[in-house]
Design a protein around this motif. Structure first.
Motif, PDB file in Angstrom:
ATOM      1  N   UNK A  21      33.687  49.839  35.775  1.00 47.73           N
ATOM      2  CA  UNK A  21      34.467  48.615  35.746  1.00 47.73           C
ATOM      3  C   UNK A  21      35.746  48.723  36.559  1.00 47.73           C
ATOM      4  N   UNK A  22      36.415  49.879  36.488  1.00 47.25           N
ATOM      5  CA  UNK A  22      37.638  50.074  37.265  1.00 47.25           C
ATOM      6  C   UNK A  22      37.334  50.227  38.749  1.00 47.25           C
ATOM      7  N   UNK A  23      36.175  50.773  39.060  1.00 50.86           N
ATOM      8  CA  UNK A  23      35.837  51.018  40.460  1.00 50.86           C
ATOM      9  C   UNK A  23      35.417  49.743  41.182  1.00 50.86           C
ATOM     10  N   UNK A  24      34.584  48.931  40.532  1.00 53.74           N
ATOM     11  CA  UNK A  24      34.031  47.758  41.239  1.00 53.74           C
ATOM     12  C   UNK A  24      34.151  46.451  40.475  1.00 53.74           C
ATOM     13  N   UNK A  25      34.705  46.470  39.264  1.00 55.25           N
ATOM     14  CA  UNK A  25      34.829  45.230  38.511  1.00 55.25           C
ATOM     15  C   UNK A  25      33.538  44.774  37.874  1.00 55.25           C
ATOM     16  N   UNK A  26      32.584  45.698  37.680  1.00 51.15           N
ATOM     17  CA  UNK A  26      31.314  45.377  37.041  1.00 51.15           C
ATOM     18  C   UNK A  26      31.071  46.355  35.895  1.00 51.15           C
TER      19      UNK A  26
END
Length: 661
Positions: A33-38
């Motif tokens: 989630x922090x890396x790509x918002x997913x």
């Protein structure tokens, strides 16, 4: 047929297994989630692992498996709080995570999400015709436990997850750990004063995430990337003068960071709000009809009973007190007078509870309507940050808060903190009714599932806080680095948190270049119209994914797009392969499920390895060591060729795993 009423459901061994899986999948979702918002759904991997592990116990059963996936899916969903809370670092208010405060925020927000949807269970889950797609899918997989092939399917499913995880871990060891394999390749050039830049990443976790996102989402991300790097970056770079010492890649990246990401912010905002508007009428009509029937179930059937009203009220009071203490602790660092501290703590608690109650109902219904994965949580976050900011702005003017310029930063941080609680409530509500639908279809006891959901929130909150802190200390967030001199290329994007921080700062400080955000809003409107036209032809172009494609760097978008394209081509191949078979649908779904499990394994493997490397990095730095403790010093440096070869090899292995008999 067996008597489900006699089967054990909420067992100690199930809770222990669920807790272990909670830590693993929550850490994976926080990292992704922090890396790509997913984030990815943890229900199906949890079901498969529970089936495989609990089969070692002779008295294990479908209901016990269901309780494990209920607990794990709640914790995995709670990790959505990371879409907001890093904004406290990005706005410059926090410099380190207060672990117990983060824990309380997640626990109380998630717990309220469970409590608020309990009265809706009978009307929404039992009596309605809402689809609840993820809930039904999990139920179908659980029903395999009643068949003779359960052992085989459970073992095979666990094998796919494990193989994907091991493969991703090995790739991560050589790329992120040893630094022998490049994780991306970049190139750029200048033509007629326009800077063109592009990069492609080789993350196998993002390949897996793209597979889960699918073709429509992948194409939308690709369109966003083309808009950003083929249109906006060249156009704005042509309009400005740059230092002659800057390379074409530096110029392109600078324009993207300073201007184009703001365009992406505007596009995301419009897309998220449009999704809410689009769902508002069916949600309103459905909620109006269902709330007439809403009640807690106290029937004589023990299989149709919720937690008692006394228990619900007791838990609500405890969580409300916990929220007030959390808010008071947060505002006590602000230099406000005692009376104002109490006012803000009380206002924050009331905003979180009342807006949380509203979004819990709305999210529960939207999850049943379009599924948890498609429910617009980002839109809920945007509404939360805007409503919170405006209320705080009003109170601030009433008590002359902004006569001190430093108080604007506190106001921004307080709005973000409040929105974090709202989003935790919304995320759990989004997942809760899916799990209760699964339980209803397999004959689970509602009140026991509700206990499992609360247990999931407890262990999820315990996992989220330290993992967040670890990742921040090791990598930092875009716009917020814990130490000077860190490699900003390794920083985690935290796209939604950056968006929330940008909006809050714009409301309180009026220091944002709104012209770029307005351009993005116009782009968002155009994409929404395009999507509506496409839908007439049974196609789609998800506007939110286009906005994310503009906002995220291409080394993130590229593997996501490739994963989505791979999912589409694999599905077409399977349909063609089995088109003459009477059991075509079943065979195709079985192979696609295998792909979902392998993709989940890739995500878990790389994410967990990323967390482990973060731990080693923090230990190394605290002992005076290097930022990259596993890096091997060598004269050899991969220019991206080996990284590309490895990435293609993983793709081929993936395709083979799905298509094999």
């Amino acid at each position: 047929m067996y008597n489900k009423q006699s089967l054990p459901e909420l067992t100690f061994r199930g809770i222990v297994l669920g807790s272990i899986l909670t830590i693993i999948f929550t850490a994976s979702n926080v990292y992704l989630g922090l890396k790509v918002g997913l984030t990815f759904s943890t229900s199906i991997p949890a079901v498969v692992i529970a089936m495989a592990v609990l089969k070692f116990f002779k008295d294990s059963n479908i209901l016990e498996n269901n309780m494990v996936q209920t607990q794990v899916s709640a914790a995995g969903t709670l990790s959505s709080v990371i879409f907001v809370i890093p904004g406290l670092f990005i706005c410059g208010y926090w410099v380190e995570f207060p672990l117990w405060l983060t824990f309380m925020l997640c626990l109380c927000g998630g717990g309220l999400g469970v409590l608020f949807t309990i009265p809706l269970r009978k009307a929404m889950v039992v009596e309605s015709k809402l689809a609840y797609p993820e809930g039904r899918a999990a139920a179908e997989i659980l029903k395999v436990a009643n068949k003779d092939q359960a052992d085989k399917k459970g073992r095979n499913g666990l094998k796919e997850i494990a193989l994907g995880a091991v493969l991703a871990s090995i790739v991560s060891l050589f790329s992120s750990g040893f630094k022998l394999i490049a994780s991306e390749s970049s190139f750029a050039f200048i033509w007629k004063k326009m800077a063109f830049g592009f990069s492609t990443g080789y993350s196998v976790a993002l390949l897996g995430a793209g597979y889960l996102v699918g073709m429509a989402g992948g194409v939308a991300l690709f369109c966003g990337m083309v808009l950003a790097w083929m249109i906006f970056v060249p156009y704005f770079s042509m309009k400005e003068s740059f230092d002659a010492s800057l390379s074409a890649l530096d110029i392109a990246n600078q324009v993207w960071v300073q201007k184009v990401r703001l365009i992406g912010t505007g596009t995301i905002a419009v897309a998220a709000l449009w999704t809410l508007i689009e769902l508002s009428k069916p949600v309103y009509d459905g909620m109006k009809n269902m709330l007439r029937k809403t009640s807690l179930s106290f029937s004589q059937d023990p299989k149709d009973t919720d937690l008692s009203l006394r228990t619900i009220i007791g838990l609500f009071i405890l969580m409300s007190i916990g929220l007030f203490v959390s808010f008071f602790t947060f505002v006590s660092d602000s230099n406000l007078i005692s009376a104002h501290q109490i006012i803000f703590a009380l206002v924050g608690t009331l905003i979180a509870i009342f807006i949380g109650f509203f979004v819990a109902s709305a999210c529960g219904y939207m999850a049943g309507l379009v599924g948890s994965s498609s429910s617009p949580i980002s839109g809920i976050g945007l509404i939360g940050i805007m409503v919170s900011s405006l209320i705080i702005l009003l109170i601030g003017y009433k008590i002359d808060l902004f006569s001190n310029p430093l108080m604007a930063k506190f106001a921004v941080a307080f709005a973000i903190f409040t929105t974090s609680v709202i989003l935790a409530t919304a995320a759990i509500s989004n997942d809760n009714l899916q799990d209760l639908k699964t339980g209803y279809l397999v004959g689970a006891t509602p009140w026991k599932q509700q206990i499992a959901l609360i247990i999931g929130c407890i262990f999820g909150a315990l996992a989220i806080a330290p993992v967040l802190n670890l990742l921040y200390q090791a990598y930092g967030f875009v716009g917020a680095m814990p130490r000077a001199g860190m490699n900003v290329d390794n920083a985690l994007a935290a796209p939604q948190a950056n968006l929330m921080s940008t909006i809050a700062q714009g409301i309180f400080n009026a220091n944002i270049e709104w012209n770029y955000i307005l351009i993005g809003a116009f782009v968002g409107v155009c994409i929404v119209i395009t999507d509506r036209i496409f839908r007439m032809k049974n196609l789609s172009l998800p506007p939110l994914a286009v906005g994310i494609g503009i906002y995220l760097p291409p080394d993130v978008n590229t593997p996501l797009f490739i994963g989505g394209l791979m999912a589409y081509l694999i599905k077409k191949r399977l349909e063609k392969k089995y088109y003459k078979n009477m059991h075509q649908k079943e065979l195709t779904q079985e192979r696609e499920q295998r792909g979902v499990l392998f993709a989940s394994g890739l995500i878990v493997g790389e994410s967990i390895f990323g967390v482990l490397i973060a731990g080693l990095t923090v230990l190394s730095i605290s002992g005076g060591g290097a930022e990259d403790p596993l890096a091997i010093t060598s004269s050899f440096k991969d220019d991206g060729s080996i990284g590309l070869i490895v990435f293609i090899a993983v793709m081929l292995i993936f395709i083979r795993r799905v298509l094999k008999k």
